[in-house]
Scaffold this motif. Structure first.
Motif, PDB file in Angstrom:
ATOM      1  N   PHE A  32      -3.760  -3.559  -6.559  1.00 48.38           N
ATOM      2  CA  PHE A  32      -3.322  -4.276  -5.372  1.00 48.38           C
ATOM      3  C   PHE A  32      -4.367  -5.261  -4.854  1.00 48.38           C
ATOM      4  N   ASN A  33      -5.629  -4.903  -4.968  1.00 49.17           N
ATOM      5  CA  ASN A  33      -6.681  -5.771  -4.423  1.00 49.17           C
ATOM      6  C   ASN A  33      -6.727  -7.126  -5.111  1.00 49.17           C
ATOM      7  N   THR A  34      -6.566  -7.136  -6.426  1.00 49.28           N
ATOM      8  CA  THR A  34      -6.611  -8.410  -7.146  1.00 49.28           C
ATOM      9  C   THR A  34      -5.312  -9.201  -6.967  1.00 49.28           C
ATOM     10  N   ALA A  35      -4.200  -8.507  -6.757  1.00 49.28           N
ATOM     11  CA  ALA A  35      -2.937  -9.195  -6.472  1.00 49.28           C
ATOM     12  C   ALA A  35      -3.045  -9.936  -5.135  1.00 49.28           C
ATOM     13  N   ILE A  36      -3.623  -9.269  -4.146  1.00 51.34           N
ATOM     14  CA  ILE A  36      -3.805  -9.892  -2.835  1.00 51.34           C
ATOM     15  C   ILE A  36      -4.774 -11.061  -2.925  1.00 51.34           C
TER      16      ILE A  36
END
Length: 281
Positions: free
Chosen positions: A151-155
């Motif tokens: 999720f962190n890299t998607a954000i």
């Protein structure tokens, strides 16, 4: 019938403090029942992922003893539920232990404010080819990273898109709609509000996930590293179809490379296709 419908569980997400209670006993009972012939599966979960602890701002486990407990209700009241939700996903890899940061929470709130304010620039304009390519690359990255719980890299990818859009005078309406769809799992309340503001009567939660076009993912340029005696001295963007001879000539004209050459002729120049130019003096 109920057993066949609900078991085994498709996905289980648990933390390290649940290992003994949840995982050990759930697997133990499942295997006992399987060996006894009562069920036809020997694992309770088809997929399991382990999440790391969220630590206090002092990098210690949250505890009343240390006085470092973060109350999510307080965060929601001050920054909103979407900010709290999205920040927790942006903190770092799912499996890693991560310290809380109030500054990080504020950063996510600023990002959501940026997205919200972009509504003023939405129009029926036709986007440039570069903007179309950027959006499709964002859709691909967010799609892949969301499916693997990164999720962190998607954000981070969505933040890149919004930063670029922040420099544009107009944003194509259908592009902004796709951005809302990407944002919806991460900030559902804000996404629903913006979706309705665009004139939609149905909910964003009921929409199909956006898809990307592979033709827009092909890079026209690549970034190459330029080394002098094994140390990085420059980077340069070149066309993907530039010849090796032209790439080397370009590298030798880089300002910082000329500085480190000190007027000397290179003894050897090696080009590693698509990666770097290595100059030996």
């Amino acid at each position: 019938e109920a057993l066949k419908k609900w078991m085994p569980v498709d996905f289980y997400l648990g933390g390290e403090e649940h290992v003994n209670g949840h995982l050990l006993y759930s697997r133990f009972f499942t295997k006992v029942l399987f060996d006894a012939g009562y069920i036809d599966f020997d694992e309770p979960f088809s997929k399991h992922r382990h999440q790391g602890l969220i630590l206090g701002e002092d990098n210690r486990k949250m505890s009343k003893r240390w006085g470092n407990v973060i109350n999510p209700t307080d965060i929601v009241k001050e920054f909103g539920a979407d900010t709290c939700r999205m920040y927790e996903m942006f903190m770092g890899p799912l499996e890693a232990a991560k310290p809380w940061s109030t500054g990080g929470v504020k950063g996510v709130r600023r990002f959501l404010d940026k997205v919200w304010n972009l509504q003023e620039r939405v129009s029926d304009t036709e986007p440039s080819v570069d903007m179309v390519a950027l959006l499709h690359k964002t859709i691909k990255k967010v799609t892949e990273d969301t499916s693997t719980l990164q999720f962190n890299t998607a954000i981070a990818k969505m933040m890149e898109l919004i930063n670029v859009w922040g420099k544009e005078e107009k944003i194509a309406k259908h592009h902004f709609e796709m951005c809302i769809l990407l944002l919806a799992p991460y900030a559902p309340h804000v996404a629903e509000e913006m979706w309705a503001a665009l004139g939609h009567e149905d909910t964003v939660a009921g929409q199909s996930w956006p898809t990307y076009d592979e033709t827009f993912l092909v890079e026209d340029t690549i970034t190459l590293a330029v080394q002098v005696n094994g140390k990085l001295r420059a980077t340069m963007d070149v066309s993907v179809d530039m010849s090796e001879e032209d790439i080397i000539a370009h590298a030798l004209k880089e300002e910082n490379v000329l500085k480190w050459l000190e007027g000397k002729a290179p003894k050897k120049v090696i080009y590693v296709s698509g990666k770097l130019v290595s100059i030996v003096v």
